[in-house]
Write a protein that holds these residues in place. Structure first.
Motif, PDB file in Angstrom:
ATOM      1  N   THR A   1      -2.112   4.929  18.000  1.00 19.89           N
ATOM      2  CA  THR A   1      -1.144   6.015  17.851  1.00 19.89           C
ATOM      3  C   THR A   1      -1.849   7.295  17.406  1.00 19.89           C
ATOM      4  N   LEU A   2      -2.724   7.171  16.416  1.00 25.58           N
ATOM      5  CA  LEU A   2      -3.488   8.334  15.955  1.00 25.58           C
ATOM      6  C   LEU A   2      -4.275   8.953  17.109  1.00 25.58           C
ATOM      7  N   LEU A   3      -4.935   8.104  17.902  1.00 27.47           N
ATOM      8  CA  LEU A   3      -5.729   8.598  19.021  1.00 27.47           C
ATOM      9  C   LEU A   3      -4.840   9.284  20.047  1.00 27.47           C
ATOM     10  N   HIS A   4      -3.688   8.676  20.291  1.00 27.40           N
ATOM     11  CA  HIS A   4      -2.782   9.214  21.305  1.00 27.40           C
ATOM     12  C   HIS A   4      -2.322  10.622  20.934  1.00 27.40           C
ATOM     13  N   PHE A   5      -2.049  10.827  19.657  1.00 27.60           N
ATOM     14  CA  PHE A   5      -1.571  12.147  19.218  1.00 27.60           C
ATOM     15  C   PHE A   5      -2.713  13.014  18.711  1.00 27.60           C
ATOM     16  N   ASP A   6      -3.922  12.606  19.034  1.00 32.51           N
ATOM     17  CA  ASP A   6      -5.109  13.391  18.709  1.00 32.51           C
ATOM     18  C   ASP A   6      -5.252  13.624  17.204  1.00 32.51           C
ATOM     19  N   LEU A   7      -4.842  12.661  16.432  1.00 32.18           N
ATOM     20  CA  LEU A   7      -4.914  12.779  14.980  1.00 32.18           C
ATOM     21  C   LEU A   7      -6.004  11.897  14.393  1.00 32.18           C
ATOM     22  N   TYR A   8      -6.786  11.265  15.279  1.00 26.15           N
ATOM     23  CA  TYR A   8      -7.808  10.369  14.764  1.00 26.15           C
ATOM     24  C   TYR A   8      -8.993  11.150  14.214  1.00 26.15           C
ATOM     25  N   ARG A   9      -9.297  10.930  12.946  1.00 27.00           N
ATOM     26  CA  ARG A   9     -10.503  11.442  12.308  1.00 27.00           C
ATOM     27  C   ARG A   9     -11.165  10.262  11.600  1.00 27.00           C
ATOM     28  N   ALA A  10     -12.374  10.465  11.104  1.00 25.45           N
ATOM     29  CA  ALA A  10     -13.011   9.373  10.363  1.00 25.45           C
ATOM     30  C   ALA A  10     -12.105   8.905   9.228  1.00 25.45           C
ATOM     31  N   TRP A  11     -11.480   9.871   8.519  1.00 22.78           N
ATOM     32  CA  TRP A  11     -10.707   9.450   7.344  1.00 22.78           C
ATOM     33  C   TRP A  11      -9.338   8.881   7.712  1.00 22.78           C
ATOM     34  N   THR A  12      -8.709   9.370   8.806  1.00 21.71           N
ATOM     35  CA  THR A  12      -7.437   8.728   9.186  1.00 21.71           C
ATOM     36  C   THR A  12      -7.720   7.309   9.699  1.00 21.71           C
ATOM     37  N   GLY A  13      -8.858   7.145  10.369  1.00 18.41           N
ATOM     38  CA  GLY A  13      -9.235   5.808  10.816  1.00 18.41           C
ATOM     39  C   GLY A  13      -9.445   4.871   9.642  1.00 18.41           C
ATOM     40  N   LEU A  14     -10.083   5.415   8.600  1.00 19.22           N
ATOM     41  CA  LEU A  14     -10.315   4.601   7.418  1.00 19.22           C
ATOM     42  C   LEU A  14      -8.989   4.245   6.738  1.00 19.22           C
ATOM     43  N   LEU A  15      -8.042   5.172   6.796  1.00 13.24           N
ATOM     44  CA  LEU A  15      -6.713   4.869   6.250  1.00 13.24           C
ATOM     45  C   LEU A  15      -6.054   3.735   7.027  1.00 13.24           C
ATOM     46  N   ALA A  16      -6.167   3.801   8.372  1.00  9.50           N
ATOM     47  CA  ALA A  16      -5.601   2.729   9.192  1.00  9.50           C
ATOM     48  C   ALA A  16      -6.243   1.395   8.840  1.00  9.50           C
ATOM     49  N   ALA A  17      -7.577   1.407   8.674  1.00  8.69           N
ATOM     50  CA  ALA A  17      -8.279   0.178   8.287  1.00  8.69           C
ATOM     51  C   ALA A  17      -7.785  -0.309   6.930  1.00  8.69           C
ATOM     52  N   ALA A  18      -7.630   0.652   5.983  1.00  7.70           N
ATOM     53  CA  ALA A  18      -7.171   0.273   4.648  1.00  7.70           C
ATOM     54  C   ALA A  18      -5.781  -0.345   4.718  1.00  7.70           C
ATOM     55  N   GLY A  19      -4.942   0.201   5.607  1.00 11.03           N
ATOM     56  CA  GLY A  19      -3.607  -0.369   5.782  1.00 11.03           C
ATOM     57  C   GLY A  19      -3.678  -1.806   6.262  1.00 11.03           C
ATOM     58  N   ALA A  20      -4.539  -2.042   7.255  1.00  9.76           N
ATOM     59  CA  ALA A  20      -4.668  -3.401   7.783  1.00  9.76           C
ATOM     60  C   ALA A  20      -5.226  -4.347   6.721  1.00  9.76           C
ATOM     61  N   ILE A  21      -6.222  -3.858   5.946  1.00 12.03           N
ATOM     62  CA  ILE A  21      -6.822  -4.688   4.899  1.00 12.03           C
ATOM     63  C   ILE A  21      -5.787  -5.032   3.836  1.00 12.03           C
ATOM     64  N   GLY A  22      -5.017  -3.997   3.414  1.00  9.49           N
ATOM     65  CA  GLY A  22      -3.991  -4.232   2.409  1.00  9.49           C
ATOM     66  C   GLY A  22      -2.941  -5.220   2.898  1.00  9.49           C
ATOM     67  N   PHE A  23      -2.517  -5.027   4.140  1.00  9.73           N
ATOM     68  CA  PHE A  23      -1.519  -5.910   4.754  1.00  9.73           C
ATOM     69  C   PHE A  23      -2.029  -7.355   4.738  1.00  9.73           C
ATOM     70  N   ARG A  24      -3.282  -7.529   5.159  1.00  4.74           N
ATOM     71  CA  ARG A  24      -3.848  -8.875   5.210  1.00  4.74           C
ATOM     72  C   ARG A  24      -3.936  -9.496   3.812  1.00  4.74           C
ATOM     73  N   LEU A  25      -4.361  -8.690   2.824  1.00  2.00           N
ATOM     74  CA  LEU A  25      -4.514  -9.249   1.479  1.00  2.00           C
ATOM     75  C   LEU A  25      -3.153  -9.587   0.873  1.00  2.00           C
ATOM     76  N   LEU A  26      -2.139  -8.759   1.189  1.00  2.00           N
ATOM     77  CA  LEU A  26      -0.789  -9.075   0.724  1.00  2.00           C
ATOM     78  C   LEU A  26      -0.292 -10.363   1.377  1.00  2.00           C
ATOM     79  N   ALA A  27      -0.532 -10.480   2.711  1.00  2.00           N
ATOM     80  CA  ALA A  27      -0.100 -11.690   3.421  1.00  2.00           C
ATOM     81  C   ALA A  27      -0.751 -12.929   2.810  1.00  2.00           C
TER      82      ALA A  27
END
Lengths: 220, 220, 220
Positions: free
Chosen positions: B179-205
Motif C-alpha cells: 500500500t505504501l509503495l502504491h501511494f508512493d509513500l514508501y521510505r526507509a522509515w515507513t518501511g521500518l514501521l511496517a516491519a515493526a507492525g508485523a513484528i508486533g503483531f507476531r509477538l502479540l499473536a
C-alpha cells in the motif's frame, strides 16, 4: 460467408465453454485442496494455502519451467481469487464429504481435462517441441495435486497404487493436443474434444477402477 | 538544508538498522533450521542444509517467481555464509532449547517482519502489481520455514492449527508495504514501521496464542 | 603436430567416456528412483515418475536457478527416455535388491561424480562465480535424490545421519571443478580427474562408513 460467421460463432461459444470449464476446474481443484486441509485439521489459513496451491500449483510450475515469470497465477488474480473464495465458502458451509464426493470428482475430472489441454497449448506457444509440450501439459494438470499432497505431508496421490488412473488420462489429453498442434489441426473445438477425451478417460478409470500395474516383486 | 541532511542521516541510520535487522533475521531463521535438524537427529551436513534452506529459501522462491536468476542468495554470499556459520556454532555450543526458545522467537519475529517488507519491495521493483507484490512478500517471509519443514518430513508449521498466527502478520506487513509503495509513500522509515507492525503483531499473536479458526466440521 | 593430434584424440576419448559416464549416471539414478518406488509399493507410473525425478531433478533445479528455461531435460529427451526405459525394464525384470545393491551403488557414485562436475561447468558457463558454481554443481548431483525422497514422503537420505557421506564428495568434486575453471585449468581430462576424485571419495565413504558428525546434544 455465413459458414464463416457460423464457425466464428461456434469458436467463440467453444472458447466461452473453455473458460467456464477452466474456472470450474480451478474451483474444483481448490475445493479438493481445502477439503484435504479440513481432513488434516488445518486451520482457515491452511485451507486457503492448500486451495490455492492445488488450483494454481500446476500452472506455476509450468510457467517456471518455460521461463514465463512472473507466472500467470500472480499477474491475473482471477483464479487466485476463485481459489480463496472456494476455501472461504467451504470454511463456512462445511458440507459432508458424502455429499460432495461425486460432484467434486466430476468437477476435478473437468479441471484435469481442460488443464492438460491449455497447459500443452501454452507450452507449445513458448516454442517447445511436441513431446515436451505434452509433458508440461500433463504437469500443469497434475502438478497442483502433487504440491497439495507434499505440503500436507503425504505421498502424492497420483503416485499411489490404490488410486485409479489419473495422470495417464491427463497425459492422453496432453499428447492428443500436442499432436493436433504439431499437424496444425488445433482449433478451439478440437482442443475441447481432446479435453473431453481426457475427461471421459478419467471418469471411466474412476468408474471401473482402472489401476496402473504394480511391479511383479511388489505384488507378493 | 539542515533538515535535508537530518533526513538523509536518519534514512541512512534506518537503512543500517534495516540491514542489521535482516542479518539478524537470517541468523535467526538459520538457527531455527539448524535446531530442527538437531531435533530430527540429522548430522552436521543436515544442520547446514536446513539452516541455509530456512534462511534463504523464501528469497530464492521469490526470485525464481519474479525471474531474477540466479537468485540473490547465490550471488551475494553474505547470507549463505551467515547461515552456515550459525549452523556451525550451534553444532558446537549446543544450547539447551529451554535457554534459546525465547530469544529465538523474538529474533524469528524480527526476521519475519523485515523479510515481508523487503520481499514486497523487491517484487514491486520487478514491476508487479500491489496485490502480487504483497503475496510475494509474504512468500519471502514464510517460504524458508515451509522448505525447512518439507525437507524434514513435516507438514509446514505455518499451516498447522496448533501454531499461533505466523503468516497473517507477514501478510499484514507485506500488504502495508504494498500500500505504501502504491501511494508512493514508501521510505526507509515507513518501511521500518511496517516491519515493526508485523513484528508486533507476531509477538502479540505469540503471547496471546491467537490462532486462525478451524472449519466447523473439523472442530468436532 | 602429432602431440596436438594425440591431445585432440585423447580429449575426444575423454569426452566419450564423459558422455558414457553421464548416461550411466542417469540410468543409475533412475534405477534408484524406480527401486524406491517399488519398495514404497507405487505402481508403474509412480516408478516412471520417481525414476525421471531422480535422474533429471538435480539438473532441472540447476537450470531453473541459472535461468536456463526450459531446462535441458525438457528439450533434449535422451536422458528422459533413458530414465523411463530404466523404470520399464525394472518393472519387468524385477531383480532382487540383494543382487543390485553393489552394482547400483557403484553406478550411483559414478553418476554423482560426473554430475557434480558437469553441473559446475554449466553453472560457470552461465557466468556465476566459483563458489556459486560449486554449490550449483553439488545441487545438480544431489538434487534428484532429494526430490525422489520428498516425493516418496521421506526425509531426504542425504540429510540423514545413518547415511555415509554423499553430499560432501559431490561438494568436493564441484569445488575442485570450480577451482580448475577459475584458474583456467579445466580440460576434459582434468574434469574427469575431478569426477574420479569425487567417485573415489564416495566409494571410500561407503566402504569405511564415514559419517558426518552429529551435534553433541543430539548424541545423548
Amino acid at each position: 460467408m455465413s459458414v464463416g460467421v457460423l464457425v466464428a460463432e461456434l469458436d467463440s461459444a467453444v472458447t466461452a465453454v473453455h473458460h467456464g470449464g477452466e474456472l470450474l476446474g480451478v474451483i474444483s481443484f481448490a475445493a479438493s485442496g481445502a477439503l484435504v486441509a479440513v481432513r488434516k485439521r488445518l486451520d482457515l489459513f491452511g485451507m486457503a494455502v492448500l486451495a490455492a496451491a492445488t488450483a494454481l500449483g500446476g500452472g506455476i510450475v509450468r510457467d517456471l519451467l518455460i521461463g514465463r515469470t512472473p507466472p500467470a497465477a500472480f499477474t491475473d488474480l482471477t483464479y487466485l481469487s476463485a481459489s480463496l473464495l472456494t476455501a472461504f465458502v467451504l470454511y463456512f458451509i462445511a458440507p459432508s464429504p458424502r455429499l460432495t464426493k461425486g460432484p467434486l470428482e466430476i468437477a476435478d475430472a473437468i479441471g484435469l481435462g481442460l488443464f492438460c489441454v491449455t497447459g500443452t497449448v501454452i507450452a507449445d506457444s513458448a516454442g517447445l517441441g511436441a513431446p515436451t509440450a505434452a509433458l508440461l501439459g500433463m504437469t500443469t494438470a497434475i502438478g497442483g495435486g502433487v504440491l497439495r499432497d507434499v505440503l500436507s505431508g503425504e505421498v502424492p496421490s497420483v503416485l499411489r497404487p490404490d488410486q485409479d488412473l489419473y495422470a495417464i488420462p491427463a497425459l492422453f489429453g496432453a499428447a492428443t493436443t500436442a499432436t493436433l498442434l504439431h499437424f496444425d489441426l488445433y482449433r478451439a473445438w478440437t482442443g475441447l474434444l481432446a479435453a473431453a477425451g481426457a475427461i471421459g478417460f478419467r471418469l471411466l478409470a474412476r468408474h471401473y477402477q482402472w489401476h496402473a500395474p504394480l511391479a511383479r516383486h511388489a505384488r507378493d
